[in-house]
Scaffold this active site. Sequence first.
Site, PDB file in Angstrom:
ATOM      1  N   HIS A 510       8.892   0.870   6.285  1.00  0.00           N
ATOM      2  CA  HIS A 510       9.505   0.245   5.108  1.00  0.00           C
ATOM      3  C   HIS A 510       8.503   0.147   3.961  1.00  0.00           C
ATOM      4  CE1 HIS A 510      12.009  -2.626   2.819  1.00  0.00           C
ATOM      5  NE2 HIS A 510      10.817  -3.053   2.436  1.00  0.00           N
ATOM      6  N   GLU A 511       7.350  -0.429   4.229  1.00  0.00           N
ATOM      7  CA  GLU A 511       6.386  -0.651   3.154  1.00  0.00           C
ATOM      8  C   GLU A 511       5.841   0.663   2.609  1.00  0.00           C
ATOM      9  OE1 GLU A 511       5.917  -3.302   1.484  1.00  0.00           O
ATOM     10  OE2 GLU A 511       7.276  -4.387   2.801  1.00  0.00           O
ATOM     11  N   HIS A 514       7.936   1.964  -0.105  1.00  0.00           N
ATOM     12  CA  HIS A 514       7.620   1.437  -1.431  1.00  0.00           C
ATOM     13  C   HIS A 514       6.459   2.207  -2.061  1.00  0.00           C
ATOM     14  CE1 HIS A 514      10.364  -1.876  -1.580  1.00  0.00           C
ATOM     15  NE2 HIS A 514       9.860  -2.481  -0.528  1.00  0.00           N
ATOM     16  N   HIS A 517       7.813   5.379  -3.397  1.00  0.00           N
ATOM     17  CA  HIS A 517       8.624   5.125  -4.596  1.00  0.00           C
ATOM     18  C   HIS A 517       7.717   4.982  -5.816  1.00  0.00           C
ATOM     19  CE1 HIS A 517      12.440   2.809  -6.149  1.00  0.00           C
ATOM     20  NE2 HIS A 517      12.157   3.874  -6.872  1.00  0.00           N
TER      21      HIS A 517
END
Length: 715
Positions: A510-511, A514, A517
């Site tokens: 998940h991290e 980021h 992104h």
Amino acid sequence: MKVGTTPARSGLLSLLLLVACNAGTRTGGVSSPATAGGAAPQGATSTPATTAPPETPPRAEFDPVAQGLTVEGVKQLCDEHLRAAEGYLDAIRALRGAPPEKLTYAATLGRFDDATLEVNSAGEFPYLMGVAHPDAAVREAARLCEPKVDRFTTAMWLDADLAAVIGAYAERGDAREALSGERARLLSDVLRDFRRNGLSLPVDRQQRLRDVNEQITRIGQEFMSNLSASTASIEIAPASLQGLPKEYVAKHAPKANGKVEITTDYPDFFPFVTYAKDRKAALALYVLFTNRGGEKNVKLIDRLLALRSEKAKMLGYKSWADYAIEPRMARTSGAVRGFLDQVRTALKEPAKAEFAALMKEHVRLGGKPTDKLPPSDRYYLEDRVRASTYQFDSQALSDYLELGAVKQGLMDITAKMYALEYKEVPAKAWHPDVTAYEVRSEGKLIGKFYLDLYSRPDKYKHAAMFTVRTAKLLDDGSWQSPVAALECNFPKPGAQPALMSHEDVVTFFHEFGHVLHHLLTRSELASYSGTATVRDFVEAPSQMFEEWAWSREVLDLFAKHHATGEKIPDALFQAMTRARGFGRALATQRQLTLASIDLELHTRDPGFDATVVVEQAQRANESFAFVKGTHLQSSFGHLITYDAGYYGYQWALSLSRDVLTRFKQEGLLNPAVARAFRDEVLAKGGGVEAGALVTRFLGRPPSHDAYLAYLQGKE
């Protein structure tokens, strides 16, 4: 990060899922790699990187890490870039009354975005150093930057000369220019944000707004400082460690008094409440964990809510929730309530069935059917049900998830998907444990990230991505590449292997989503670079990427037994897959509780008891009993950084499940789909309306249907 937000804080605001640990959502990790750094994987490069930015030419590149590691350096970093931002704004102000042909995009909005970049540069790295630097003096010096940035941005939005020039450009600017895309969006957003930040108020009310903004910033800093410094503990007999993994027991030797200390820090807390057979001790630890920040933070939240309410009403809004949600995808608090109601309804029957299974297990273990289960028992009973009903042993799975292998696997996978190369480079960072990687696409440098993986005293307590440098197409045609930092709290390896729970792996994916992104942005404007998108969308790409950690195809690339090198056995993987859905409804109920608390606290007029609101929200949304004597608002960090926006986790999760439908249909590792996602979503940042991004990628408008079906176990 948009100038309209507080750039020094928005580095945290865009990070997010793992900060949910603040509120009692399980996301913390308990293991770390056997060695820091290690060989960097070489990524696939066969797919042309059509969106790769131009190589930054040799020049004195802005390096916040090199400058901001000392007391004096971090002060200079903040002050110098705020002065540069002021210079850009002065140049815009000087155009007041100028003829239309002087009011060009470059002279007005272009300079405004240049100022945005400078404000971000002033605040991003100091914010990280304020929560991650090991030297208390540097942390304190870094924290002085945030109020400066807040004062700067407050003054900017209340600047009549600045607004007059931007307004004149909007009405009668150079007729030869026709804005489109990001530039047109920037004009619209800037005009909106002048209104939202009080420019139309009379002078005396503008001064009060300045005072309120400064108080809001100070309270937020004090709250987060209290929370970061808050580590409580219980002392237990060694026998109370029964049920914990052997690695955990080995790291918790008895002290001189014969007792074992267990703290509220993540690496201690989550394994203990999940595996310890001593449930009284688990409940005692849960109470301390929930009350982190203490009575000081309870009082600070009351004051903060009053100030936010005052500000919202001053600006013409009924409540802070109405003010905060207006620029997001949801638009109104009514739309948020409607969405949460849909989720609540979808969860009703699945949650009832899951809770009945937990109660049955509780009775099987010796409890009474009339017992009221506290929230501290959820993870423990879920783990027991998965073991007894689904034959899933979560501790056995950890033997296949050594963090060093997971880290390399994660980079190998993303390199293949997005045509990237990773190269480890000297970090020269804020702590010896920090490692650094350059990221290239088609041989060209596109960004850099730092990994700060290990728990240590006085460090940020959760796991999150922090922006370090914002990307932007500069005036000279060169590209300022983005830089990110990933802060985690895995225990530093020692005599025992660094084994992760599968939840830790999901967290890492998940991290890192980021990070991607932020790094894969192609927005020309700092205002929309990377994760600078609306808050109820920013989590969607990372939440979607969690699915890769559940794929057999993906896990087989890195999940090997730390001693034998064997892949996860079929029986264990199938048990994990069968057990996956169990607990989803109860976990989502917890998220509804947090979203409801956040929404209710920011909707009501001041004067209420926040603890009563917390209790009411839990009773309305959860199957577990409220524990008297707890004050969740004292440790709910999202009340500071995600005010009236916690619903965004569920909203973005719904979008992520929708986006995932294409990946599932065409392949999680399909490079063509990944390239489309990179180009149509990740590269756009906030420069395109979030709903339009999803529509372009899917070929249809977004829908909640996939998420509601997911919650009900229908997909």
